[in-house]
Structures are given as structure tokens and as C-alpha cells.
Scaffold this motif. Structure first.
Motif, mmCIF file in Angstrom:
data_model
loop_
_atom_site.group_PDB
_atom_site.id
_atom_site.type_symbol
_atom_site.label_atom_id
_atom_site.label_comp_id
_atom_site.label_asym_id
_atom_site.label_seq_id
_atom_site.Cartn_x
_atom_site.Cartn_y
_atom_site.Cartn_z
ATOM 1 N N THR A 129 0.842 -1.195 0.000
ATOM 2 C CA THR A 129 0.000 0.000 0.000
ATOM 3 C C THR A 129 0.875 1.242 0.000
ATOM 4 O O THR A 129 1.757 1.381 0.853
ATOM 5 C CB THR A 129 -0.929 0.028 1.223
ATOM 6 N N GLU A 130 0.646 2.112 -0.968
ATOM 7 C CA GLU A 130 1.367 3.378 -1.030
ATOM 8 C C GLU A 130 0.950 4.247 0.152
ATOM 9 O O GLU A 130 -0.239 4.550 0.327
ATOM 10 C CB GLU A 130 1.055 4.087 -2.352
ATOM 11 N N GLN A 131 1.909 4.634 0.976
ATOM 12 C CA GLN A 131 1.600 5.328 2.218
ATOM 13 C C GLN A 131 0.929 6.677 1.985
ATOM 14 O O GLN A 131 0.020 7.074 2.718
ATOM 15 C CB GLN A 131 2.881 5.510 3.042
ATOM 16 N N SER A 132 1.363 7.410 0.969
ATOM 17 C CA SER A 132 0.825 8.754 0.736
ATOM 18 C C SER A 132 -0.592 8.741 0.192
ATOM 19 O O SER A 132 -1.431 9.568 0.576
ATOM 20 C CB SER A 132 1.732 9.522 -0.222
ATOM 21 N N THR A 133 -0.891 7.781 -0.701
ATOM 22 C CA THR A 133 -2.209 7.741 -1.340
ATOM 23 C C THR A 133 -3.088 6.606 -0.837
ATOM 24 O O THR A 133 -4.279 6.563 -1.148
ATOM 25 C CB THR A 133 -2.054 7.582 -2.857
ATOM 26 N N LYS A 134 -2.499 5.667 -0.079
ATOM 27 C CA LYS A 134 -3.211 4.482 0.414
ATOM 28 C C LYS A 134 -3.697 3.591 -0.733
ATOM 29 O O LYS A 134 -4.607 2.789 -0.565
ATOM 30 C CB LYS A 134 -4.403 4.876 1.298
ATOM 31 N N ALA A 135 -3.083 3.726 -1.903
ATOM 32 C CA ALA A 135 -3.463 2.927 -3.067
ATOM 33 C C ALA A 135 -2.558 1.700 -3.166
ATOM 34 O O ALA A 135 -1.398 1.736 -2.743
ATOM 35 C CB ALA A 135 -3.341 3.759 -4.333
ATOM 36 N N SER A 137 0.047 -0.933 -4.582
ATOM 37 C CA SER A 137 1.219 -0.707 -5.423
ATOM 38 C C SER A 137 1.992 -2.008 -5.608
ATOM 39 O O SER A 137 1.881 -2.936 -4.808
ATOM 40 C CB SER A 137 2.134 0.351 -4.813
#
Length: 261
Positions: A129-135, A137
Motif C-alpha cells: 500500500t502506497e503510504q501517501s495515497t493508500k493505493a 502498489s
């Protein structure tokens, strides 16, 4: 010394799909390609999906028989496209963990490099999970092992390029074989369990094993086969649009040519 790796887009797609097939255990496959510039450049054009000998969350294994089969497949492809293809690397997944190779990965890579100094390893870290966007990855790294008292990694520059038309059909077949290979793994696991001489009255165990197998196959259909089919249908639609545009462009060019004559 190996400096750069060129990875085919279709091979990258197969590897990512394979890596996303399970978030509990690692998966593994072999990579087929060519070595250029005296080992400084490796181009990867195809892959071989391997059935797992043992399902473990932190490591994968390959048998000598699988390596031989992959070598034979590389020879077949080489004859088909008239290029000096061979097994040039391996890939595996890191579900839910960092993309960097473990000490086990480095030891495995070192073993392969002793046979071929251009051999390369690629890791696909998935279910991150991308920490900045929570998307969601996917992270990829390409590496070799540096031998010494403490083995360390050496990152290799990697570029993903468009696939060769000569191997497009082959890579498509590999992608569509993935659900069948995963089903074979589940069938083998089920056979190993029911083959342990359960008693006739041990109905609960039998029903449990059958239910686990059914759930696993349902997961393959739901999470792999259906999305793969939808993706291929969408890709076919895009290709049809591109083909229509190319035909129109060809007609325009022919018309201009006729007017110039």
C-alpha cells in the motif's frame, strides 16, 4: 559484468499476474532471453511459470527437472524465432514485504551466477500500500549477488520495453496457462491429503479437504481467470481501435501517393 536488463512488457505482465495469484506464499518462475555485449546487457523476452514444490510464505524452491524443462523450452523458442535464446534469470514474489532480496534470495542468486555470470534475479513485491495515497502498489527490483564474507545485492538497471511480435503468441499462451497451473497445484495438494489412507468413517476430514479444494479453485476463477479474461477483452478492443486507425492512415497515405503520381 551485467549492467542493464531489458524486460518485455508481456513478460512483465505475466510475472505480475503470477505474483498476484497468492498473497500468502511466494511464487517463482524462470526468464528466457538473450545475452548481449559480452554479458553487459540481457534482454528478457519470455518466461516459464513453475509449479511450486512447496508453498512457503518466505521462500520458493525449484527442482533440477524444472530447470531442465525450462532450458528445453528456451531451445524450442530459439529454433522458432532463430535467435540464441536461453534461460537468463529467475523471478519470484514478495507478498506484503519489502522488495529487497533476503539472504536466502541472495544465496540462490549466487548459486545461479556460479553457472552463468549474466544470470539475473527479479523480485515483484505485491499487495503493498502506497503510504501517501493508500493505493495498492507493486514494486520491482532487478539484482545480482556479490559474493564475499557477507553476501550483498547489486541492483541492476532495468527497462521495460514493448514486446517482440515474434513472441507475442508465445507470451499470450503462457499468460493463459497460469490458472491451469494454479489448479494443478491445488489438485496435487488435495491428492496428497486424501492419499494418507483416511478411514472410511473419517467423513469430516474428507469433506473438509474437498471444501478447501473447492474454495481454492473458486478463488482462482474469481481472482485470476475472470479479471484476466476482462483484461484481454479490453486489450483486444484497444487493438481493434488501433488497427482501424492504422488502416485509415494507410488509406490516406495511398491516396496521397496516387495524387502525386
Amino acid at each position: 559484468m551485467l549492467e542493464k536488463v531489458l524486460l518485455s512488457t508481456d513478460v512483465a505482465l505475466v510475472c505480475v499476474q503470477h505474483a498476484l495469484s497468492t498473497e500468502k506464499e511466494e511464487i517463482m518462475g524462470l526468464l528466457i532471453g538473450e545475452v548481449h555485449n559480452n554479458g553487459a546487457l540481457v534482454s528478457i523476452v519470455s518466461s516459464v511459470i513453475l509449479r511450486r514444490l512447496d508453498k512457503k510464505p518466505d521462500r520458493v524452491e525449484i527442482s533440477e527437472e524444472q530447470l531442465v524443462q525450462a532450458t528445453l523450452r528456451a531451445e524450442e523458442l530459439a529454433a522458432e524465432v532463430d535467435r540464441p535464446l536461453r534461460v537468463v534469470g529467475w523471478y519470484h514474489s514478495h507478498p506484503h514485504i519489502t522488495v529487497w532480496p533476503s539472504h536466502v534470495d541472495l544465496a540462490t542468486q549466487s548459486m545461479y551466477q556460479r553457472m552463468d555470470s549474466s544470470f539475473v534475479g527479479i523480485i515483484f513485491a505485491v499487495f503493498l500500500t502506497e503510504q501517501s495515497t493508500k493505493a495498492p502498489s507493486v514494486q520491482i527490483t532487478c539484482f545480482q549477488s556479490i559474493n564475499g564474507s557477507n553476501q550483498t545485492r547489486r541492483e541492476i538497471d532495468m527497462e521495460i520495453r514493448n514486446s517482440s511480435n515474434a513472441l507475442l503468441s508465445n507470451n499470450f499462451q503462457i499468460l493463459t496457462q497460469l490458472p491451469a497451473i494454479l489448479k494443478e497445484e491445488e489438485d496435487e495438494a488435495y491428492s496428497n491429503e486424501v492419499g494418507q489412507n483416511y478411514l472410511e468413517e473419517d467423513i469430516i476430514n474428507k469433506q473438509h479437504n474437498a471444501a478447501v479444494r473447492t474454495i481454492a479453485i473458486g478463488h482462482i476463477v474469481e481472482k485470476m481467470s475472470r479479471p484476466m479474461l476482462e483484461g484481454l477483452v479490453a486489450r483486444n478492443a484497444v487493438n481493434n481501435v488501433r488497427l482501424k486507425a492504422l488502416k485509415k492512415h494507410h488509406q490516406d497515405l495511398m491516396s496521397r501517393l496516387e495524387n502525386c503520381m
